[in-house]
Each structure stands twice: as C-alpha cells, then as structure tokens.
Design an enzyme around this catalytic site. Structure first.
Site, short mmCIF file in Angstrom:
data_model
loop_
_atom_site.label_atom_id
_atom_site.label_comp_id
_atom_site.label_asym_id
_atom_site.label_seq_id
_atom_site.Cartn_x
_atom_site.Cartn_y
_atom_site.Cartn_z
N LYS A 150 0.82 -1.23 0.00
CA LYS A 150 0.00 0.00 0.00
C LYS A 150 0.85 1.28 0.00
O LYS A 150 0.42 2.31 -0.50
CB LYS A 150 -0.96 0.00 1.20
N ASP A 181 -10.29 2.23 2.70
CA ASP A 181 -10.49 1.41 3.91
C ASP A 181 -11.32 2.15 4.96
O ASP A 181 -12.26 1.60 5.54
CB ASP A 181 -9.13 1.03 4.52
#
Ligand code: ATR
Length: 282
Positions: free
Chosen positions: A70, A106
């Site tokens: 990420k 997220d």
C-alpha cells in the site's frame, strides 16, 4: 470458439491466493451485467514495478492494492488523492483519463458499514478506535472527516501519538477531532472499532467485556472468524454489531466507484464473499 472476457481489474499483494477480492468484484460485475474478469496477482516490493507496468499495458481499468504494497505503490502513480497522501497508503488505483491515481477506501468502507449496517450516526459521535496501525489510521481519518470525535487506544502509545499528531488537523477541518484515548472513554462512546489483530483466528478480546454497553455500535475489522469474541461480547452487552466482512465489502464498493464510475449493490458482493468463505471451509 470461446473467448476470454476482457481483464477489467486486478488485486496485487502477497500472499494473494486467499484474497476475497476476485469473488467480490466478479459478483459486482455480474450484478451490473458487465462482461469482464478480475484476477489476483502475486507481487512483492521487488516485483511491483514490473507487475504494475504489465497491468498498465493490459488496459486494466482498476487495481486494488493489498499488503504489503500500500505504500510501495505510491511512487509508481501519477497522482494520489489528499487522504491517501496523508495516510501514505493506497489500496485503490484508477486509470481514468490515462492517469494512474491512488485512493484509500479502507476508512470510508468502515464508516459506510457503521452507518449502513450498524445504523450509526457519525457526525458529532464519540468514537473509540483500538489500534494505531495502517487500518486504524484510515478509519480514524474517515471518522474524523465525518465529524466524529475519535479517541485512539493502542498498546504502543508512541504510535497512537504519531497518528493523532499527523491526522487530527484534517479531522478538525471537518468539525471532528482525533485525540489520545483511554478505556474509560468507552462508557460515553457511541461507536467502537477494533483495528488490532487481537481475536484473529482465536477467541481473545482486545478489551475487557465489562466496558461494553448497549449504546455502542461495534465494528471489528477482523473477519476471521466473522463473529469474533469482541462481537459476541458486544451483542451480549446489548450493542449493535457489524462484522469486518461488511467493512471489506464497503471498501470494495467504493473502489468500484473510483475505478468504473458506477456504484454496485453491496448485497450480491457480500453473498459472493460468504459463499467463497463457506467453500473454503469444506
Ligand atoms: P493493520 O495494517 O491491519 O492496521 P498493523 O499496522 O500491523 O496492521 O497494526 C496492527 C495493530 O494491532 C497495531 O495497533 C498493534 O499494536 P502496536 O502498535 O502496539 O504493535 C495492534 N496489535 C497487534 N497485536 C496486538 C496485541 N496482542 N495486543 C494489542 N494490540 C495489538
């Protein structure tokens, strides 16, 4: 003659074989009557640049990014949106207008699940987040952006302090806040999110059950098992509970909006994930 469907999107990370994303996205495509495939690609820090170049050459519309890439993906992108830049973490790439742009869904996925599945009202809410890792950062920022006052509790207080220092100003801009917390604050909180790995594949509780109460909406980001010890204890205390699979589904739904420009129905995505998990248990 059979032809393979065009590759619309992929997820990269490692290990990747157990990713639920192919099942979830294929269900979203089917529900939308879209012909296209979604594949899982194993990539690590050493291979990410070549894998990313290959993905771009295939005219892929969207890329999901998972552990441990990420942060590593960021240097390969043409642009990163404001919150993903603040978080220094991208889990979603779109290729609209010929440009690779990074996002982080997220935290908003968690907030959507709290609101839509848990019925939580986040504006002005007192929220407590357990943990200060990557998931906690995205969840705290998204809660703060929706106007919640977020208290962070973490085993390692330096990591919580760093989270508060870097993310509180963005939350304050939106009328929320992010502060250091303590367990006693759960008594007046309306929202509790566990982002620690405590309870993953075991029946441990991240906090004592006696601090839980009926005015809480509790979300556990852990979804293996789906009904964690924390969620069971929260239900026993009369709280509303939301499992981590809903957070996963909601963040994937938001990725579809960025990548394809349409907003899929979360229900068939959830059903596909549950079918996939059930098949793996056989
Ligand atoms: P993720 O990307 O899923 O957030 P992470 O960045 O590794 O994963 O963060 C894991 C979080 O779980 C951290 O907040 C970690 O606490 P520390 O910062 O003290 O390491 C927390 N965590 C993991 N195991 C824990 C345990 N046994 N007890 C309490 N907290 C734990």
């Amino acid at each position: 003659m059979t032809s393979t469907p065009p590759l619309l999107a992929a997820v990269i990370g490692t290990p990747i074989t157990h990713s639920l994303s192919p099942a979830i996205y294929r269900a979203a495509f089917a529900a939308q009557n879209i012909v296209g495939d979604y594949v899982a690609i194993d990539a690590n820090a050493a291979s990410i640049a070549s894998v990313f170049a290959e993905v771009q050459s295939q005219d892929v519309r969207g890329l999901s990014v998972t552990m441990p890439l990420k942060e590593a993906i960021i240097s390969l992108l043409q642009s990163v949106d404001e919150d993903a830049a603040l978080l220094n973490a991208v889990n979603c790439v779109d290729f609209n207008n010929g440009k690779a742009t990074g996002h982080n869904t997220d935290g908003d996925g968690c907030c959507d699940a709290l609101e839509q599945q848990g019925g939580a009202l986040l504006g002005g809410a007192h929220a407590v987040v357990l943990g200060a890792g990557g998931t906690a950062r995205s969840v705290a920022l998204a809660l703060g952006r929706r106007g919640a006052r977020v208290a962070i509790i973490n085993r390692t207080s330096e990591k919580a302090e760093e989270l508060v220092r870097t993310l509180a100003p963005a939350a304050q801009e939106a009328g929320g806040d992010i502060v250091m917390g303590s367990l006693s604050e759960i008594a007046r909180a309306g929202v509790l999110v566990n982002t620690t790995s405590v309870g993953m594949n075991n029946d441990e509780l991240p906090i004592s059950a006696n601090v839980l109460h009926r005015n809480l909406v509790v979300l556990d980001a852990v979804y293996s098992p789906m009904d964690t010890a924390l969620l069971k204890a929260a239900r026993q205390a009369g709280a509303v509970t939301v499992d981590g699979l809903w957070m996963l589904i909601q963040q994937a739904r938001r990725q579809c909006v960025y990548q394809f420009g349409w907003n899929p129905d979360a229900v068939p995505m959830r059903e596909a994930a549950e079918r996939e998990l059930a098949a793996r248990r056989k």
